[in-house]
Design an enzyme around this catalytic site. Structure first.
Site, short mmCIF file in Angstrom:
data_model
loop_
_atom_site.label_atom_id
_atom_site.label_comp_id
_atom_site.label_asym_id
_atom_site.label_seq_id
_atom_site.Cartn_x
_atom_site.Cartn_y
_atom_site.Cartn_z
N HIS A 80 75.23 77.35 22.80
CA HIS A 80 74.71 76.01 22.51
C HIS A 80 75.41 75.50 21.25
CE1 HIS A 80 72.27 72.69 21.48
NE2 HIS A 80 71.62 73.30 20.49
N ASN A 88 75.41 67.93 18.48
CA ASN A 88 74.40 68.71 19.21
C ASN A 88 73.76 67.82 20.27
OD1 ASN A 88 72.09 70.04 20.08
ND2 ASN A 88 71.42 70.64 18.03
N CYS A 119 66.74 72.83 23.29
CA CYS A 119 68.17 73.18 23.40
C CYS A 119 68.41 74.35 24.37
CB CYS A 119 68.74 73.52 22.04
SG CYS A 119 68.54 72.18 20.87
N1 COA Z 1 75.24 64.60 3.82
C1 COA Z 1 75.27 65.04 2.54
N2 COA Z 1 74.38 65.89 2.06
C2 COA Z 1 73.41 66.33 2.88
C3 COA Z 1 73.31 65.90 4.21
C4 COA Z 1 74.27 65.00 4.67
N3 COA Z 1 74.28 64.55 5.93
N4 COA Z 1 72.25 66.50 4.78
C5 COA Z 1 71.69 67.27 3.84
N5 COA Z 1 72.38 67.17 2.68
C6 COA Z 1 72.12 67.84 1.41
C7 COA Z 1 70.67 68.21 1.22
O1 COA Z 1 69.95 67.11 0.74
C8 COA Z 1 70.77 69.33 0.24
O2 COA Z 1 70.92 68.78 -1.05
P1 COA Z 1 70.17 69.43 -2.31
O3 COA Z 1 70.74 70.81 -2.43
O4 COA Z 1 70.55 68.51 -3.40
O5 COA Z 1 68.71 69.42 -1.96
C9 COA Z 1 72.06 70.02 0.60
O6 COA Z 1 72.82 69.08 1.39
C10 COA Z 1 71.88 71.29 1.40
O7 COA Z 1 70.96 71.05 2.43
P2 COA Z 1 70.57 72.15 3.48
O8 COA Z 1 69.60 71.58 4.47
O9 COA Z 1 70.17 73.41 2.76
O10 COA Z 1 72.00 72.38 4.16
P3 COA Z 1 72.44 73.40 5.23
O11 COA Z 1 73.62 74.11 4.76
O12 COA Z 1 71.30 74.20 5.78
O13 COA Z 1 72.93 72.43 6.42
C11 COA Z 1 72.13 71.67 8.56
C12 COA Z 1 72.02 71.56 7.03
C13 COA Z 1 71.07 70.80 9.17
C14 COA Z 1 73.51 71.20 8.95
C15 COA Z 1 71.93 73.14 8.98
O14 COA Z 1 70.81 73.67 8.32
C16 COA Z 1 71.74 73.34 10.45
O15 COA Z 1 72.62 73.11 11.23
N6 COA Z 1 70.57 73.86 10.85
C17 COA Z 1 70.25 74.42 12.12
C18 COA Z 1 70.33 73.49 13.24
C19 COA Z 1 69.87 74.25 14.45
O16 COA Z 1 70.27 75.35 14.73
N7 COA Z 1 69.00 73.69 15.22
C20 COA Z 1 68.46 74.43 16.32
C21 COA Z 1 69.13 74.14 17.55
S1 COA Z 1 68.95 72.47 17.97
#
Ligand code: COA
Length: 326
Positions: free
Chosen positions: A253, A283, A113
Site C-alpha cells: 500500500h 495515498n 487502506c
Molecule cells: N509541511 C511542512 N511541515 C509539516 C507538514 C507539511 N505538510 N506536515 C507536518 N509538518 C510538520 C509538523 O507540524 C511537525 O512540526 P513540529 O516539529 O514543529 O511540530 C513536523 O513537520 C514533524 O511532523 P510529524 O507529524 O512528526 O512528521 P512525520 O515525519 O511523522 O511525517 C507524515 C508526517 C504524516 C508524513 C507521516 O507521519 C506518515 O506518513 N504517517 C503515516 C501515514 C500512514 O501510514 N497512514 C496509514 C495508512 S493510510
C-alpha cells in the site's frame, strides 16, 4: 484444487494533477518537505462530477479490455472504499448499474487502506468454496472529498483513483496462495473520520468542526505501520515456507515512501523488487494496491509463475497480506 486467480487488472486516475507546488500556495508547506517526508510529488484530484463508482467504472472497463471475460459473466461485484458515492446504497450497486448487470450480487467493504486485500480474501473464499466463478473487485477512492485542505499534516498525503481486478476460478497451480487479515479496533482513533455516521450524524455543527474530514495521528501510525508490516510479511512467508529471496515482487500500500523503504530494509528486500508509484498518486487508500498492481503488470514486472506479495496497513486499524503465484 480450486483456486482464484487474477485474470486481468485495470486502473484509472482522474485527469487533474495537484502538485506539491500547488499545495505550497494552499497551506504552509514546501515541495521539499513533502518529497522528503512522504515521497509524493503529485496526486490526482477527481472532477466535480466524478464519484467513486465513476472511477470504478473506468478501472473496470480497462480490466475488461484485457480479458475474454465479459461484464455479463461477473457473478459478484465487490467495491472496497471509504469514500463511496453515498452512505447507501453500496457503490458496488451504482457500478453494477453502470455495467448494465442485473444478476450479479454487489456489496461494498470498508477496511480503509487494507480494503482491496480484504476484498481479495473475500473473493478468494467465494471462489474456493465454488459459490462464484467470476468476481469483479475494485478499490475506488476520492480522498480529496474528505480531506481538510487547511490541515497541512494530512492534505499533502492523499489522492483519488481506482484499480480493478477480475478474478476467476482455476484448477491450475497458480493464483491466490494465502490471505492474511488482521485488525485492532482499540487503535481506531489513530486514523478516522468522525462525522456523518450514527455516532455524529451530519449537522451544521459537524460541518463547522470539520468532522467530515480525515483525522490522523501520522507519526504514531507511521511507527506502528512499519513494525506491523514487517511482522506480517514474515508471517505470510513462513506460513508458506517461502524465503524473501523467492518473492519476485512486493506490492505495498502506498502510504509513505519512508514506510515502504523501512519495511523493505527490515526485510532485506531489494528496493528494485518493490513497486513504488506514490510519487505520482499519493495515498489513494483502497485503490493504491490495485493501481500499483496494474502498473506492475503493464510494465511487465509481474510474470507467469512469479510469487507476488501484496501488503497493506490502514484505518481500523486493519492490515493484510495476500500471496499470489501469478
Ligand atoms: N509541511 C511542512 N511541515 C509539516 C507538514 C507539511 N505538510 N506536515 C507536518 N509538518 C510538520 C509538523 O507540524 C511537525 O512540526 P513540529 O516539529 O514543529 O511540530 C513536523 O513537520 C514533524 O511532523 P510529524 O507529524 O512528526 O512528521 P512525520 O515525519 O511523522 O511525517 C507524515 C508526517 C504524516 C508524513 C507521516 O507521519 C506518515 O506518513 N504517517 C503515516 C501515514 C500512514 O501510514 N497512514 C496509514 C495508512 S493510510
Amino acid at each position: 484444487m480450486l483456486r482464484a486467480r487474477i485474470a486481468a487488472t485495470g486502473s484509472y486516475v482522474p485527469e487533474r494533477v495537484l502538485t506539491n507546488f500547488d499545495l505550497e500556495k494552499m497551506v504552509d508547506t514546501t515541495d521539499e518537505w513533502i518529497r522528503e517526508r512522504t515521497g509524493i510529488r503529485e496526486r490526482r484530484i477527481a472532477a466535480e462530477k466524478e464519484a467513486a463508482s465513476d472511477l470504478a467504472y473506468e478501472a473496470a472497463k480497462a480490466a475488461f479490455k484485457k480479458t475474454d471475460i465479459k461484464p455479463k459473466d461477473i457473478e459478484l461485484i465487490i467495491v472496497a472504499t471509504v469514500t463511496g458515492d453515498m452512505p447507501f446504497p453500496a457503490t458496488a450497486c451504482h457500478l453494477q448499474q453502470k455495467l448494465g448487470l442485473k444478476k450479479a450480487a454487489a456489496f461494498d467493504i470498508n477496511a480503509a487502506c487494507s480494503g482491496f486485500l480484504y476484498g481479495l480474501s473475500i473473493a478468494n473464499g467465494f471462489i474456493k468454496s465454488g459459490t462464484y466463478k467470476r468476481i469483479l473487485l475494485i478499490g475506488s477512492e476520492l480522498l480529496s472529498r474528505i480531506t481538510d485542505w487547511e490541515d497541512r499534516s494530512t492534505c499533502v498525503l492523499f489522492g483519488d483513483g481506482a484499480g480493478a481486478a477480475i478474478l476467476e476460478a482455476t484448477n491450475e497451480d497458480r493464483g491466490i496462495i494465502s490471505t492474511h487479515l488482521r485488525s485492532d479496533g482499540s487503535m481506531w482513533e489513530l486514523l478516522h473520520m468522525p462525522g456523518g455516521g450514527s455516532r455524529n450524524p451530519a449537522s451544521k455543527d459537524t460541518v463547522k468542526k470539520k468532522m467530515h474530514c480525515i483525522k490522523m495521528k501520522g507519526n504514531e501510525t507511521f511507527k506502528i505501520a512499519v513494525r506491523t508490516l514487517e511482522g506480517l510479511v514474515r508471517e505470510t512467508l513462513a506460513e508458506n515456507k517461502l524465503k524473501i529471496s523467492q518473492l519476485s515482487m512486493l506490492i505495498p500500500h502506498q502510504a509513505n515512501l519512508r514506510i515502504i523503504q523501512a519495511t523493505a530494509e527490515r526485510l532485506d528486500m531489494p528496493i528494485e523488487k518493490v513497486m513504488v508509484n506514490i510519487d505520482k498518486y499519493g495515498n489513494t487508500s483502497a485503490a493504491s494496491i490495485p493501481i500499483a498492481l496494474d502498473e506492475a503488470v503493464r510494465q511487465g514486472r509481474v510474470r507467469d509463475g512469479d510469487y507476488v506479495l501484496l501488503e497493506a496497513f490502514g484505518g481500523g486499524l486493519t492490515w493484510a497480506s495476500v500471496l499470489i503465484k501469478w
